[in-house]
Design an enzyme around this catalytic site. Structure first.
Site, PDB file in Angstrom:
ATOM      1  N   ASP A 103       0.921  -0.901   0.027  1.00 52.83           N
ATOM      2  CA  ASP A 103       0.060  -0.151   0.187  1.00 52.83           C
ATOM      3  C   ASP A 103       1.022   1.280   0.134  1.00 52.83           C
ATOM      4  O   ASP A 103       1.616   1.468   0.949  1.00 52.83           O
ATOM      5  CB  ASP A 103      -0.750   0.102   1.259  1.00 52.83           C
ATOM      6  CG  ASP A 103      -1.867   1.060   1.294  1.00 52.83           C
ATOM      7  OD1 ASP A 103      -1.676   2.192   0.539  1.00 52.83           O
ATOM      8  OD2 ASP A 103      -3.123   0.873   1.660  1.00 52.83           O
ATOM      9  N   TYR A 127      -4.771  11.448  -3.754  1.00 55.70           N
ATOM     10  CA  TYR A 127      -5.387  12.687  -3.160  1.00 55.70           C
ATOM     11  C   TYR A 127      -4.668  13.240  -1.866  1.00 55.70           C
ATOM     12  O   TYR A 127      -4.832  14.244  -1.457  1.00 55.70           O
ATOM     13  CB  TYR A 127      -6.975  12.622  -2.857  1.00 55.70           C
ATOM     14  CG  TYR A 127      -7.126  11.475  -1.776  1.00 55.70           C
ATOM     15  CD1 TYR A 127      -7.196  11.316  -0.420  1.00 55.70           C
ATOM     16  CD2 TYR A 127      -7.710  10.354  -2.293  1.00 55.70           C
ATOM     17  CE1 TYR A 127      -7.177  10.417   0.244  1.00 55.70           C
ATOM     18  CE2 TYR A 127      -8.101   9.266  -1.559  1.00 55.70           C
ATOM     19  CZ  TYR A 127      -7.981   9.241  -0.289  1.00 55.70           C
ATOM     20  OH  TYR A 127      -8.160   8.090   0.478  1.00 55.70           O
ATOM     21  N   ARG A 144      -1.715  14.174  14.385  1.00 51.29           N
ATOM     22  CA  ARG A 144      -1.032  13.913  13.190  1.00 51.29           C
ATOM     23  C   ARG A 144      -0.748  15.183  12.619  1.00 51.29           C
ATOM     24  O   ARG A 144      -1.683  15.783  12.064  1.00 51.29           O
ATOM     25  CB  ARG A 144      -1.424  12.637  12.442  1.00 51.29           C
ATOM     26  CG  ARG A 144      -0.644  12.070  11.160  1.00 51.29           C
ATOM     27  CD  ARG A 144      -1.265  10.954  10.659  1.00 51.29           C
ATOM     28  NE  ARG A 144      -2.553  11.374   9.881  1.00 51.29           N
ATOM     29  CZ  ARG A 144      -3.096  10.712   9.342  1.00 51.29           C
ATOM     30  NH1 ARG A 144      -2.670   9.555   8.601  1.00 51.29           N
ATOM     31  NH2 ARG A 144      -4.094  11.035   8.328  1.00 51.29           N
TER      32      ARG A 144
END
Length: 409
Positions: A194, A219, A369
């Protein structure tokens, strides 16, 4: 990376070889500090122009006649992405569908190619879609398959497929693609990567690493916009050995013959399913062009510098406020975002947006984050964002947000 003052951060921006790229993105709110580029990249001005032209002329003027060109986009944009950013060859990458759908297609195809091996291996804290898709596949197999939590090093004679991210979505920790793939191959299994948090932020060499399969979204660091199509990679020599499970007419040999039965197309095209997202593909094309122009090595170098500054400031300013750096402190061991652990991280993330005009995000159970995107972020953005975060928590500005219920964090 140290900066003793905001002036030092400004000096870093003045010397930044990628500094001019910042102006090529929409920044309508000058006061907003956007540190969530690893979730959704900013809008490139070139993409806005490309989409307006496509709507007015390609769709508006050409109508259905545009399909003579649009049908080629999944392969053409995939070739550009693969050869310029992924270390893949032509005919090995398609831009299509979503990451989840692509993961399902490739995982089922890989498992069908290893019928005598029952286990699927995935890290326990892998991104939810990856875990859920594998669990669903195993459940539908009716006991013939099982998901085992582990890493590539845990692959054995029972393992059919290992799935893992190159950049961990929570901590930004980097995994060595080549070494992990070699372990998996030694066990006779296939490896599916991934690349969602890796593509456009760190160098990737799928051919050189011996990778079998890969998926990823566009994106984030490719800035293709919300809901933009994802991509898949299948190593050339594997393509004729795999048969994907969604038999759509775009993956059919001689598509417009409208034949009575499905026959998969040759090569990578057999992994197509339905009608491509044309406007999304054009956005991906612009994003790939922008990243390729800047150069992935330069992007990765700036990403390391931005996140190093972030960690330095966090350790100096935020450690007394109960923050702990949860990402690798070695810049070579992480991608382009940093996670800070704090027991009130969810409330802080919401207060940051509402009270301090700083956009970050939260990941359970306790991670704030922060993702300064190398192409669209400045060093002063990191300075300002961390300074506002320090002031917010120091005065308890997040205390009223503990019970706020939000869907997107």
């Amino acid at each position: 990376m140290t900066a003793a003052s905001r002036g030092d951060a400004e000096a870093l921006d003045a010397r930044d070889p990628l500094g001019a790229f910042v102006e090529r993105f929409a920044r309508p709110d000058a006061d907003l500090v956007y540190l969530d580029g690893n979730s959704l990249g900013r809008l490139p001005h070139a993409t806005r122009t490309r989409l307006r032209d496509a709507v007015d002329h390609e769709w508006g003027d050409d109508l259905v006649r545009g399909w003579s060109r649009w049908l080629e986009l999944p392969r053409a944009v995939g070739d550009r992405l693969g050869t310029e950013l992924l270390g893949a060859g032509e005919g090995e990458v398609l831009v299509c569908d979503s990451t989840t759908v692509n993961l399902y297609k490739l995982a089922v195809a890989a498992l069908d190619a290893r019928p005598d091996r029952p286990d699927l291996v995935v890290p326990e804290r892998e991104f939810p879609t990856d875990r859920y898709v594998l669990e669903g596949i195993a459940e539908r197999a009716g006991g013939g398959r099982s998901v085992r939590f582990g890493s590539g090093a845990d692959a054995d004679e029972r393992t059919a497929l290992v799935v893992a991210s190159v950049v961990d979505y929570r901590t930004s920790a980097l995994t060595d693609i080549a070494a992990t793939t070699a372990h998996v191959h030694d066990a006779g299994a296939l490896m599916l990567w991934d690349l969602s948090h890796a593509v456009g932020s760190v160098p990737v060499d799928l051919t050189g690493s011996g990778a079998d399969l890969a998926v990823g979204c566009t994106y984030k660091h490719l800035c293709a916009g919300p809901g933009a199509p994802a991509f898949l990679y299948v190593r050339g020599e594997l393509q004729e050995q795999l048969r994907q499970p969604i038999w759509g007419w775009f993956g059919q040999d001689e598509q417009f013959a409208m034949g009575p039965h499905y026959t998969p197309a040759d090569g990578i095209d057999r992994f197509l399913t339905g009608t491509p997202n044309v406007l999304g593909l054009l956005s991906v094309d612009e994003g790939v062009a922008l990243v390729a122009e800047a150069g992935i090595q330069a992007i990765a170098e700036k990403g390391r510098a931005l996140t190093s500054l972030l960690i330095d400031l966090a350790e100096e300013w935020l450690s007394p406020l109960a923050f702990v750096v949860a990402s690798p402190t070695d810049a070579r061991a992480r991608g382009a975002h940093v996670s800070l652990a704090h027991p009130e991280a969810l409330a802080i993330s919401q207060a940051l947006i509402a009270e301090a005009a700083v956009v970050a995000d939260f990941r359970p159970p306790d991670l704030l984050r922060l993702g300064p995107a190398p192409l669209s972020s400045r060093f002063v953005d990191v300075w300002d964002g961390l300074e506002r975060l320090r002031h917010l928590v120091s005065r308890g500005g997040h205390s009223g947000y503990a019970d706020v219920q939000v869907r997107v964090t």
